[in-house]
Design an enzyme around this catalytic site. Structure first.
Site, PDB file in Angstrom:
ATOM      1  CG  HIS A   1      18.173 -42.141  10.328  1.00  0.00           C
ATOM      2  ND1 HIS A   1      17.453 -41.118   9.735  1.00  0.00           N
ATOM      3  CD2 HIS A   1      17.318 -42.715  11.205  1.00  0.00           C
ATOM      4  CE1 HIS A   1      16.224 -41.087  10.226  1.00  0.00           C
ATOM      5  NE2 HIS A   1      16.122 -42.060  11.124  1.00  0.00           N
TER       6      HIS A   1
ATOM      7  CG  HIS B   1      16.285 -41.566  16.640  1.00  0.00           C
ATOM      8  ND1 HIS B   1      15.838 -40.269  16.609  1.00  0.00           N
ATOM      9  CD2 HIS B   1      15.926 -42.123  15.457  1.00  0.00           C
ATOM     10  CE1 HIS B   1      15.221 -40.045  15.454  1.00  0.00           C
ATOM     11  NE2 HIS B   1      15.259 -41.154  14.743  1.00  0.00           N
TER      12      HIS B   1
ATOM     13  CD  GLU C   1       9.525 -43.616   9.705  1.00  0.00           C
ATOM     14  OE1 GLU C   1       9.805 -44.621  10.379  1.00  0.00           O
ATOM     15  OE2 GLU C   1       9.599 -42.446  10.157  1.00  0.00           O
TER      16      GLU C   1
ATOM     17  CG  ASP D   1      14.946 -45.393  12.744  1.00  0.00           C
ATOM     18  OD1 ASP D   1      15.247 -44.277  13.210  1.00  0.00           O
ATOM     19  OD2 ASP D   1      13.800 -45.636  12.315  1.00  0.00           O
TER      20      ASP D   1
END
Length: 335
Positions: free
Chosen positions: A13, A15, A195, A273
């Site tokens: 995970h 981006h 989240e 993340d």
């Protein structure tokens, strides 16, 4: 106890635009004559104060990546950094919407990223894959367009499809068709949930999107029956502790539920993340969690194993990665 460098790591995970080091953003901004002073301070750190300003900083920084070679440089830089911290595998979320904003076709965006990933792999042996994401708050038509683009332009390194964006916007039922299309095309699927949204957000993602992996998912801890369901159904959580603390989902790492979820039999993985935005790296996630919850090297290797088993890659690649992990475990046992 800090994670020794010998602990192989894996990430599911991250981006890719959010992994851009400030130094690289500054360099490209200077090259293109872009002004990024509103989102970068003098010490090479991103400037933001809350989720809204974080998104603005993210978009401003992303805008400096304009060509396939810019994206190749970004992917190569990130995968080299991962490998330097002991990672043997990484999956990145790619955003066709960001590419479109930069005037790039989906195909040239993916080819640029793949070039960078291959360069990093040639030097470091790190494996990587891409997960194309639809943006929730852009609506179901936009998300379906992304799926069609991915299916219509297959690439061996694009192996997954996911849903990101504002979790409070758009019910998962709206995206059921997109996820059905992705699954039928053989893509692995994952969705951000749990989240900023509570346990209901997690349940809805499971019910309507039929995913076996969830981005974050940690607020499932607020519902005992849901925690049991996650454990019983082998749902894998892509947990991002540093991100959760930075964005105020939890006030301190010691209050983060990752350890509690793991004790209840939920499959958890560690991820960064948007690492430079949250002052973290994958290595730091492993070491800070190990220190906070007293995880042994064997505990950390077990988390890496969970990630590799849940990875959106072919079985031959998975088996090679598990062999690398096994040899590290024998090393840890021998210590």
């Amino acid at each position: 106890m800090n994670a020794p460098v010998t602990v192989p790591k894996a990430e599911l995970h991250c981006h890719i635009e959010g992994a851009a080091p400030p130094s690289l953003v500054q360099r490209l901004a200077s090259q293109y004559g872009d002004d990024v002073s509103s989102v970068l301070d003098g010490n090479g750190k991103y400037l933001w104060t809350d989720f809204t300003t974080f998104l603005k900083a993210y978009d401003t920084a992303s805008a400096v990546f304009k060509t396939p070679s810019d994206y190749a440089l970004l992917a190569e830089t990130y995968f080299r950094m991962l490998a330097a911290e002991g990672a043997i595998y990484g999956e990145i979320f790619i955003s066709p919407d960001h590419a479109q904003a930069a005037g790039l076709s989906y195909r040239s965006y993916v080819e640029g990223l793949a070039t960078g990933m291959e360069r990093a792999k040639n030097d470091t042996a790190i494996e990587g894959r891409m997960i194309a994401i639809g943006v929730r708050h852009f609506g179901s038509a936009s998300v379906e367009k992304v799926v069609k683009e991915v299916i219509g332009n297959p690439h061996p390194l694009v192996t997954g499809f996911g849903l990101a964006g504002d979790e409070r916007s758009g019910h998962p039922a709206n995206f059921a068709k997109a996820f059905r299309m992705a699954s039928e095309a053989g893509l692995g699927t994952t969705a951000h949930a749990g989240e900023f949204g509570g346990p209901d957000s997690v349940t809805a993602a499971l019910e309507f999107l039929r995913v076996k992996r969830l981005g974050h998912g940690v607020r499932a801890v607020e519902d005992k029956d849901l925690v049991k369901r996650l454990a019983d159904e082998d749902i894998v959580l892509e947990v991002c502790p540093g991100s959760n603390v930075s964005l105020g989902v939890y006030t301190h790492l010691r209050f983060h539920p990752i350890n509690m979820l793991r004790r209840e039999g939920v499959k958890v993985t560690l991820n960064s993340d948007d690492p430079p935005f949250f002052g973290t790296t994958l290595g730091k996630e492993y070491s800070s969690i190990a220190e906070t919850f007293n995880w042994s090297p064997e505990d950390q290797i077990a988390v890496t194993r969970t990630a590799i088993e849940a990875a959106f890659c072919d079985d031959a690649t998975r088996n090679r990665l598990l062999v690398r992990l096994e040899s590290a475990l024998q090393g840890a046992d021998g210590n």
